[in-house]
Design a protein around this motif. Structure first.
Motif, PDB file in Angstrom:
ATOM      1  N   LEU A  77      11.653   9.024   0.075  1.00 24.43           N
ATOM      2  CA  LEU A  77      10.905   9.773   1.083  1.00 24.43           C
ATOM      3  C   LEU A  77      10.156  10.953   0.485  1.00 24.43           C
ATOM      4  O   LEU A  77       9.387  11.616   1.183  1.00 24.43           O
ATOM      5  N   ASN A  78      10.379  11.220  -0.779  1.00 23.45           N
ATOM      6  CA  ASN A  78       9.607  12.249  -1.479  1.00 23.45           C
ATOM      7  C   ASN A  78       8.417  11.551  -2.139  1.00 23.45           C
ATOM      8  O   ASN A  78       8.561  10.885  -3.160  1.00 23.45           O
ATOM      9  N   THR A  79       7.242  11.711  -1.547  1.00 24.17           N
ATOM     10  CA  THR A  79       6.054  11.020  -2.066  1.00 24.17           C
ATOM     11  C   THR A  79       5.072  11.982  -2.728  1.00 24.17           C
ATOM     12  O   THR A  79       3.867  11.732  -2.774  1.00 24.17           O
ATOM     13  N   THR A  80       5.588  13.072  -3.280  1.00 25.24           N
ATOM     14  CA  THR A  80       4.714  14.012  -3.976  1.00 25.24           C
ATOM     15  C   THR A  80       4.110  13.402  -5.234  1.00 25.24           C
ATOM     16  O   THR A  80       3.113  13.921  -5.755  1.00 25.24           O
ATOM     17  N   TYR A  81       4.677  12.301  -5.725  1.00 24.97           N
ATOM     18  CA  TYR A  81       4.099  11.644  -6.900  1.00 24.97           C
ATOM     19  C   TYR A  81       2.716  11.077  -6.587  1.00 24.97           C
ATOM     20  O   TYR A  81       1.951  10.740  -7.508  1.00 24.97           O
ATOM     21  N   LEU A  82       2.358  10.976  -5.311  1.00 28.21           N
ATOM     22  CA  LEU A  82       1.046  10.479  -4.908  1.00 28.21           C
ATOM     23  C   LEU A  82       0.007  11.597  -4.825  1.00 28.21           C
ATOM     24  O   LEU A  82      -1.131  11.367  -4.434  1.00 28.21           O
ATOM     25  N   GLU A  83       0.400  12.798  -5.208  1.00 25.71           N
ATOM     26  CA  GLU A  83      -0.517  13.934  -5.124  1.00 25.71           C
ATOM     27  C   GLU A  83      -1.730  13.754  -6.035  1.00 25.71           C
ATOM     28  O   GLU A  83      -1.663  13.067  -7.064  1.00 25.71           O
ATOM     29  N   ASP A  84      -2.832  14.370  -5.654  1.00 24.76           N
ATOM     30  CA  ASP A  84      -4.060  14.347  -6.427  1.00 24.76           C
ATOM     31  C   ASP A  84      -3.890  15.222  -7.665  1.00 24.76           C
ATOM     32  O   ASP A  84      -3.940  16.444  -7.589  1.00 24.76           O
ATOM     33  N   LYS A  85      -3.676  14.609  -8.807  1.00 23.04           N
ATOM     34  CA  LYS A  85      -3.489  15.361 -10.053  1.00 23.04           C
ATOM     35  C   LYS A  85      -4.821  15.856 -10.620  1.00 23.04           C
ATOM     36  O   LYS A  85      -4.861  16.806 -11.382  1.00 23.04           O
ATOM     37  N   VAL A 134       0.864  -1.171   0.000  1.00 27.96           N
ATOM     38  CA  VAL A 134       0.000   0.000   0.000  1.00 27.96           C
ATOM     39  C   VAL A 134       0.908   1.231   0.000  1.00 27.96           C
ATOM     40  O   VAL A 134       2.053   1.161   0.453  1.00 27.96           O
ATOM     41  N   PRO A 135       0.418   2.361  -0.502  1.00 22.83           N
ATOM     42  CA  PRO A 135       1.260   3.562  -0.516  1.00 22.83           C
ATOM     43  C   PRO A 135       1.602   4.040   0.893  1.00 22.83           C
ATOM     44  O   PRO A 135       0.766   4.014   1.791  1.00 22.83           O
ATOM     45  N   PHE A 136       2.838   4.460   1.087  1.00 20.01           N
ATOM     46  CA  PHE A 136       3.282   5.149   2.296  1.00 20.01           C
ATOM     47  C   PHE A 136       3.474   6.617   1.935  1.00 20.01           C
ATOM     48  O   PHE A 136       4.178   6.939   0.978  1.00 20.01           O
ATOM     49  N   HIS A 137       2.848   7.499   2.698  1.00 20.02           N
ATOM     50  CA  HIS A 137       3.054   8.935   2.543  1.00 20.02           C
ATOM     51  C   HIS A 137       4.033   9.379   3.625  1.00 20.02           C
ATOM     52  O   HIS A 137       3.766   9.195   4.817  1.00 20.02           O
TER      53      HIS A 137
END
Length: 346
Positions: free
Chosen positions: A124-132, A100-103
């Motif tokens: 540790l940079n999880t900005t790729y999970l941002e709501d586009k 599962v994704p870790f933020h």
């Protein structure tokens, strides 16, 4: 309370669930004491407690949709022993065992080990999970900033379910940790810190009127606060419920004052001015804390893994419903039922 929370969590199917864990601070060194010599820290065992939390999440009937890691994933002692990269790989390998994704939130120990450029290019940079979707459907620049420029801040938002939004904010945007010594933000942060803290040891709160002004804390730039304001306005207009997340607490009743963000009042004022905000999650204070403020926002400061004895644990699963969140704590983390204020209900 524990039994009631379990009954609440199992009584109905939640919209979604998510895990939270804080202050793992792993290091392959012997146990030691905290800064004030009042608590033990179990550096090696913290990895085992993370493993235990992941096993529990994987066994749950409703596996978490995602996990929020509230910062301080490895301890600053790694930097002294030159084991920062090795220790981070060990922790990330354990995290990789649950699909599962870790933020990831960035705390002071991230900056004891790495600079912002490293963190930007790391897992540790999880900005790729941002709501586009939100970026594409709105105007006015509520998307998150870029992070290649070291002057920028690490913050983003995502929507795991219709009408729910999570916002991760950068409590070390204004800080002398992790910044290039020649950059403007470093110089301005050092000037502010020295103005507020005349002690020779800038990590000491001795004699301070505002005890949060110590080196191991930080704050929020006006640029970031303006960005937060815009995102929350969008959520208000779209009748969303928002959970804000940061390493440092922003309410004095949810933590020891020495653990607050430098300009916590500015952040708190913004959060309280938007009806969409229902909860603020933080780490940093290993003893944990909680308060329900006068605006109906639940402030949860999660107990830290690093000071949790080997025979206990410290993590939680949160079950999200239309009118409440049910926090099922494990070990030292208290369970609680957190109802939304009426004007925030979808």
């Amino acid at each position: 309370m524990e039994q009631k929370v379990e009954e609440e969590a199992e009584s109905l199917d939640p919209y979604f669930t998510f895990g939270i864990i804080a202050d793992i601070q792993y290091a392959d060194i012997e146990d030691g004491q905290n800064y004030t010599k009042t608590k033990m820290r179990y550096y090696r065992n913290s990895l085992q407690l993370l493993q235990s939390a992941i096993k529990e999440w994987k066994k749950e009937v409703c596996c978490p949709s995602f996990v929020i890691q509230l910062g301080d994933i490895i301890d600053g002692f790694n930097s002294q022993h030159k084991t920062s990269t090795i220790s981070l790989k060990k922790v990330l390998a354990e995290i990789g065992k649950i699909k599962v994704p870790f933020h990831h939130v960035w705390g002071n120990h991230e900056f004891y080990n790495f600079n912002r450029l490293f963190l930007t290019n790391s897992e540790l940079n999880t900005t790729y999970l941002e709501d586009k979707t939100m970026q594409a459907s709105t105007r006015g620049g509520v998307s998150s900033p870029g992070h290649v420029d070291p002057q920028q801040f690490y913050a983003y938002h995502f929507s795991p379910f219709s009408k729910f939004r999570f916002i991760l904010i950068d409590a070390y945007d204004v800080s002398i940790l992790g910044r290039d010594l020649h950059c403007t933000k470093y110089k301005e942060s050092l000037q502010l810190l020295r103005k507020k803290n005349p002690n020779e040891n800038l990590n000491s709160p001795t004699g301070l009127a505002e005890r949060q002004f110590v080196q191991f804390n930080g704050g929020f730039s006006w640029e970031q606060l303006n960005w937060l304001q815009r995102v929350l306005t969008f959520s208000d207009e779209n009748k969303e419920k928002v959970v804000a997340v940061g390493h440092l607490p922003v309410h004095p009743d949810a933590t020891d004052p020495v653990c607050l963000a430098w300009n916590y009042k500015d952040a708190l004022t913004i959060l309280q001015s938007h009806k969409c905000v229902v909860c603020y999650l933080a780490g940093h204070d290993h003893d944990g804390g909680y308060c329900l403020d006068s605006y109906g926002i639940h402030h949860v400061t999660l107990e830290g893994i690093i000071e949790t004895p080997p025979d206990m644990n410290a993590f939680a699963t949160v079950y999200v419903y239309d009118d409440r969140m049910v926090l099922h704590g494990r070990g030292s983390v208290s369970s609680r039922i957190m109802h939304y204020r009426k004007d925030s209900t979808v």
